[in-house]
Each structure stands twice: as structure tokens, then as C-alpha cells.
Design a protein around this motif. Structure first.
Motif, PDB file in Angstrom:
ATOM      1  N   LEU A  41       0.201  -1.021  -0.025  1.00 24.12           N
ATOM      2  CA  LEU A  41      -0.128  -0.558   0.164  1.00 24.12           C
ATOM      3  C   LEU A  41       0.762   1.366  -0.224  1.00 24.12           C
ATOM      4  O   LEU A  41       0.731   2.459  -0.965  1.00 24.12           O
ATOM      5  CB  LEU A  41      -0.881  -0.086   1.226  1.00 24.12           C
ATOM      6  CG  LEU A  41      -1.806   1.468   1.072  1.00 24.12           C
ATOM      7  CD1 LEU A  41      -2.886   1.284  -0.114  1.00 24.12           C
ATOM      8  CD2 LEU A  41      -3.012   1.040   2.566  1.00 24.12           C
ATOM      9  N   SER A  96      -8.942   1.490   1.833  1.00 25.86           N
ATOM     10  CA  SER A  96      -7.244   1.468   2.449  1.00 25.86           C
ATOM     11  C   SER A  96      -7.356   1.811   3.268  1.00 25.86           C
ATOM     12  O   SER A  96      -6.209   1.701   4.301  1.00 25.86           O
ATOM     13  CB  SER A  96      -6.323   1.917   0.677  1.00 25.86           C
ATOM     14  OG  SER A  96      -6.776   3.047   0.972  1.00 25.86           O
ATOM     15  N   SER A 145      -5.320   0.646   6.533  1.00 22.44           N
ATOM     16  CA  SER A 145      -4.348   1.477   7.177  1.00 22.44           C
ATOM     17  C   SER A 145      -4.735   1.516   8.572  1.00 22.44           C
ATOM     18  O   SER A 145      -3.704   1.679   9.819  1.00 22.44           O
ATOM     19  CB  SER A 145      -4.400   3.131   6.429  1.00 22.44           C
ATOM     20  OG  SER A 145      -3.891   2.793   5.481  1.00 22.44           O
ATOM     21  N   PHE A 193      -3.216  -4.808  -3.070  1.00 26.29           N
ATOM     22  CA  PHE A 193      -2.582  -3.694  -2.713  1.00 26.29           C
ATOM     23  C   PHE A 193      -1.810  -2.304  -3.030  1.00 26.29           C
ATOM     24  O   PHE A 193      -1.794  -1.470  -2.721  1.00 26.29           O
ATOM     25  CB  PHE A 193      -2.643  -3.638  -1.115  1.00 26.29           C
ATOM     26  CG  PHE A 193      -3.498  -3.823   0.003  1.00 26.29           C
ATOM     27  CD1 PHE A 193      -4.383  -2.619   0.349  1.00 26.29           C
ATOM     28  CD2 PHE A 193      -4.265  -5.412   0.431  1.00 26.29           C
ATOM     29  CE1 PHE A 193      -5.171  -3.496   1.089  1.00 26.29           C
ATOM     30  CE2 PHE A 193      -5.413  -5.384   0.956  1.00 26.29           C
ATOM     31  CZ  PHE A 193      -5.899  -4.488   1.713  1.00 26.29           C
ATOM     32  N   ILE A 232      -4.321  -0.813  -5.139  1.00 31.69           N
ATOM     33  CA  ILE A 232      -5.768   0.289  -4.600  1.00 31.69           C
ATOM     34  C   ILE A 232      -4.090   1.136  -4.262  1.00 31.69           C
ATOM     35  O   ILE A 232      -4.739   2.734  -4.602  1.00 31.69           O
ATOM     36  CB  ILE A 232      -5.812  -0.507  -3.309  1.00 31.69           C
ATOM     37  CG1 ILE A 232      -6.860  -1.463  -3.380  1.00 31.69           C
ATOM     38  CG2 ILE A 232      -6.396   0.466  -1.693  1.00 31.69           C
ATOM     39  CD1 ILE A 232      -6.857  -2.415  -1.900  1.00 31.69           C
ATOM     40  N   GLY A 233      -2.906   1.318  -3.940  1.00 31.05           N
ATOM     41  CA  GLY A 233      -1.962   2.279  -3.976  1.00 31.05           C
ATOM     42  C   GLY A 233      -1.960   3.228  -5.035  1.00 31.05           C
ATOM     43  O   GLY A 233      -1.949   4.189  -4.574  1.00 31.05           O
ATOM     44  N   THR A 288      -4.845   5.434  -5.705  1.00 34.76           N
ATOM     45  CA  THR A 288      -5.673   6.885  -4.853  1.00 34.76           C
ATOM     46  C   THR A 288      -4.567   7.391  -4.265  1.00 34.76           C
ATOM     47  O   THR A 288      -3.575   7.477  -3.967  1.00 34.76           O
ATOM     48  CB  THR A 288      -5.551   5.703  -2.942  1.00 34.76           C
ATOM     49  OG1 THR A 288      -6.302   4.131  -2.850  1.00 34.76           O
ATOM     50  CG2 THR A 288      -5.722   6.541  -1.405  1.00 34.76           C
TER      51      THR A 288
END
Length: 420
Positions: free
Chosen positions: A119, A227, A231, A375, A378-379, A382
Motif C-alpha cells: 500500500l 485502504s 491503515s 494493495f 489500491i495504492g 488512491t
């Protein structure tokens, strides 16, 4: 011009079920992928083990393996194969970097999971470099997550559930139900949107990262919200892992009580094992049993949440209809849950212990990499501003309040069930 498949357009959920079972069948009957070496302590280990010719070959074969399944999935759902072919090697490379960082023994000692580095790396690249639109469109975070969840079902064995013992199962049920409803109530009081509230409630009450992922899949949740929840889970797990054993020792809690408290309160399995080890053998055993008892509720929870979400969505879309029909529930029901439950049933009742033990490590590795790929994706998609905006304060307050309630109620139940 992107290459798009016209002949096929299978629903993504059915596609991941097909691919998940295909991966399982190939692993059992045809080809069992080798597990790459990511563990290292110093530069010598890094050079001789992780970057050895043999391990690089394993990583390359693994890349071809994941690329093949990825192309098949893209083909079945009718997305652009050309964009996937151009984008996946980059995502895979970043994911391997995250796995190597997480493989360091010092990092492992802190129980920081590979997904947090996936991430972070994805967020860093996605926010400091301008990525082309075709690349962002090729990212398949939800697709990767769902395949990982189907494979996760192979580790939920019903005989192990029975071995967990009645006390562990009783605590798991009481904690999960009470904490989930309290967390959801707090979220609603703080006016957190329902989608995020469901993810937070599941993450706090069941099993952290996996529960948040499963819930997001069940409700087709926003990856940015997911996400953020992940976190919070990973950041709070570290201080809890360190300070809860210290508190237990200071007040002289019995080892069994401490183990039940740790297993029911700490959200990630790795942190549970680490904290239990700090207390003693009995605490380690009890904490693992309690945490596993909570983990096995994941499939049931995902099913219940998906039915609830279907009902809620139907009600908001059509105020005339008081109840959704079975057809509507089935249409909106996340089919990957069937894959998760099916994999669990097969590995519980149809696969011998010898075969199960032979493929367990490889399937766990594949599951972990699918999650890590998700992930990273996703990172990459985002924005920091979305992740840490002022609007994120209320979900954070809700999460922390629910986590505090979790710690208190779990300690009370642990005393009631495990004290002598």
C-alpha cells in the motif's frame, strides 16, 4: 486501440470463483508453484538467498503464473488484455519489492505485514508520479482481492474449528457480535457512511485485514475506503501488541486470561502470535485458538453482510419494495463468497490431510501475493488527499472508540471464561 474481448463477458465474481478453483485444482493435480525466498537479515542474505539465480528463476516462473491467470480473468470479463499486459509487470515488480521489504527479519519481528508495504509503495508511486489513464484503468485491485479470498477458504478447516474448543468459540461469538454491533452503532452516531461503517465494524470485531477485505468485496466497497480501514488496523495493531502484554503482567493476569484477551482484541494474526509469545506458552496457545475461532466466522459474516447490503440497497433504490426478492438477493450477492465457502468445504471433507499439508504452504503464498498485488493496485489508484482528508477524522474516532470497547469487553469475557 485496446484489444477487447467480444466473445466473453462473465461477471467478475464468477470469474474469480472459476480461477480460484482452477488454481486449487492445478496445485493439487498438475503443478505446485514453488515458494520464493523473501526472508533476509543482512546484505549477504539478500544477495545469496533473495537475489540468487535460483530464486530469481522461481520469481520469474511465479510472474508467468500470475500473468497467465490475470490474462485469463481479463479475457473472461471482457476488459483490455493489451492494457493489462502493459501494466501488470509494473504492479508485480512493485509488489515483489514490498514482499522483499516485509521479508526482512527486523520487519518480521515488528509483525508488519507485506500488504502495508504494498500500500505504501503504491501510494508513493501513485501520488508522486503522473500515471497514464490507461494504466489506472488496467488496475484490478478488486479482482486480485477476490481471488485471494477464494484461496483463503482453503485454510479454514472445520476439524480445526472443533479443536479450538468450546470456550474459544463461545468467546469468539460473543466478542464478534457485541463488538460488531457496537462499532456499527458508533459509526452511525458519528454519521460515518454505511459502506465505511460496515468495513470498520468487521475489521475491529473479526480479524482485521481479512475481514475488511471480505466486507469490501461483499458490498463492492470503495477501494479508497478499504485502504483507509486497513491503515488503521495495521497502525493500531503494533502498540496493542507491545503494551497489552505489559499491562497484563503489571496487573498479574493469569496466562490463560491474557491469551484470550490478546486473541480477541488484537486484529492481525501475526501480532496475536507475537504478543502471546511475549507472555508465555499457555498465553500463546490460548490467544491463537481464540483468534482462529474469530477467523472462521469470516465466511458467515461476509454472507450476512452481503444479504443485509442487498436489502439496504434495494430499499434505497425502490422505496415501494419493502423486501428484496430472492432473485434480487441472488443477483447482487457476491458470488466469490460461494468460492470461499466451497474451498473450505472441499479442504475440510474431500481432501486428505496428506494432500492438504502438501499444498498448504504454496496456496498460502499464492493467497498472500494476490492480496499484496491488490494493495499495490489500491495504492496506485488512491490519492493522499482522499486518504487523509478532514473527512477521515470521524471514521478514525469511530474506529478507536470501537477498538477501546473491544479491548474492555474482551477482557471481561476472558476473565469470565478462562480464569481459574
Amino acid at each position: 486501440m485496446s484489444l477487447k474481448t467480444k466473445q466473453f463477458n462473465i461477471h467478475e465474481d464468477w470469474t474469480v470463483v472459476i480461477l480460484g478453483f482452477l488454481i486449487i485444482a492445478i496445485s493439487i493435480f498438475i503443478y505446485l508453484p514453488l515458494v520464493p525466498v523473501f526472508k533476509w537479515s543482512n546484505s549477504t542474505d539478500l544477495q545469496n538467498d533473495v537475489f540468487s539465480i535460483e530464486n530469481i528463476k522461481v520469481l520469474f516462473l511465479q510472474f508467468i503464473y500470475f500473468l497467465g491467470f490475470g490474462i485469463t480473468g481479463v479475457f473472461l470479463v471482457g476488459k483490455s488484455i493489451k492494457n493489462f499486459l502493459k501494466g501488470f509487470p509494473f504492479v508485480y515488480g512493485l509488489t515483489v519489492l514490498a514482499l522483499i521489504i516485509a521479508g526482512n527479519t527486523t520487519i518480521k519481528g515488528l509483525n508488519l505485514e507485506a500488504v502495508i508495504f504494498s500500500l505504501i509503495i503504491g501510494l508513493s508511486v501513485g501520488n508522486f508520479f503522473k500515471l497514464p489513464e490507461w494504466f489506472r484503468a488496467s488496475l484490478s485491485a478488486e479482482f486480485f482481492v477476490k481471488i485471494g479470498l477464494v484461496l483463503l477458504g482453503t485454510s479454514v478447516i472445520f476439524s480445526d474449528i472443533l479443536k479450538a474448543g468450546s470456550l474459544g468459540l463461545i468467546q469468539a461469538l460473543v466478542v464478534v457480535l457485541s463488538v460488531w454491533y457496537f462499532a456499527f452503532w458508533v459509526c452511525k452516531k458519528l454519521k460515518v457512511d454505511e459502506e465505511l461503517a460496515l468495513m470498520i465494524s468487521s475489521a475491529v470485531s473479526i480479524c482485521g485485514v481479512s475481514a475488511a477485505i471480505a466486507t469490501a468485496g461483499a458490498i463492492k466497497g470503495d477501494s479508497k475506503k478499504l485502504s483507509y480501514v486497513i491503515s488503521m488496523v495495521l497502525v493500531t495493531a503494533i502498540p496493542m501488541m507491545i503494551f497489552m502484554p505489559i499491562i497484563a503482567k503489571y496487573f498479574g493476569f493469569q496466562e490463560a486470561v491474557t491469551g484470550a484477551w490478546l486473541g480477541g482484541s488484537i486484529d492481525t494474526s501475526g501480532a496475536v502470535v507475537a504478543s502471546g509469545s511475549l507472555v508465555g506458552e499457555t498465553a500463546l496457545k490460548i490467544s491463537t485458538i481464540v483468534k482462529f475461532s474469530q477467523n472462521v466466522l469470516l465466511g458467515i459474516a461476509a454472507f450476512a453482510i452481503s444479504v443485509y447490503w442487498t436489502y439496504a440497497q434495494n430499499k434505497s433504490a425502490d422505496v415501494v419494495a419493502s423486501k428484496p426478492t430472492l432473485g434480487v438477493i441472488w443477483e447482487r450477492f457476491p458470488k466469490f463468497v460461494i468460492g470461499f465457502i466451497g474451498a473450505s468445504l472441499i479442504f475440510s471433507f474431500l481432501i486428505s490431510t496428506e494432500v492438504r499439508d502438501g499444498v498448504k504452504e504454496s496456496l498460502k503464498n499464492l493467497q498472500g501475493i494476490w492480496f499484496a498485488l491488490a494493495f499495490t493496485s489500491i495504492g496506485l489508484e488512491t490519492n493522499f488527499k482522499d486518504l487523509f482528508s478532514n473527512n477521515s477524522k470521524k471514521p478514525l474516532y469511530a474506529f478507536l472508540t470501537a477498538q477501546l470497547f473491544n479491548v474492555i469487553i474482551t477482557l471481561i469475557i476472558a476473565f469470565l471464561l478462562f480464569s481459574k
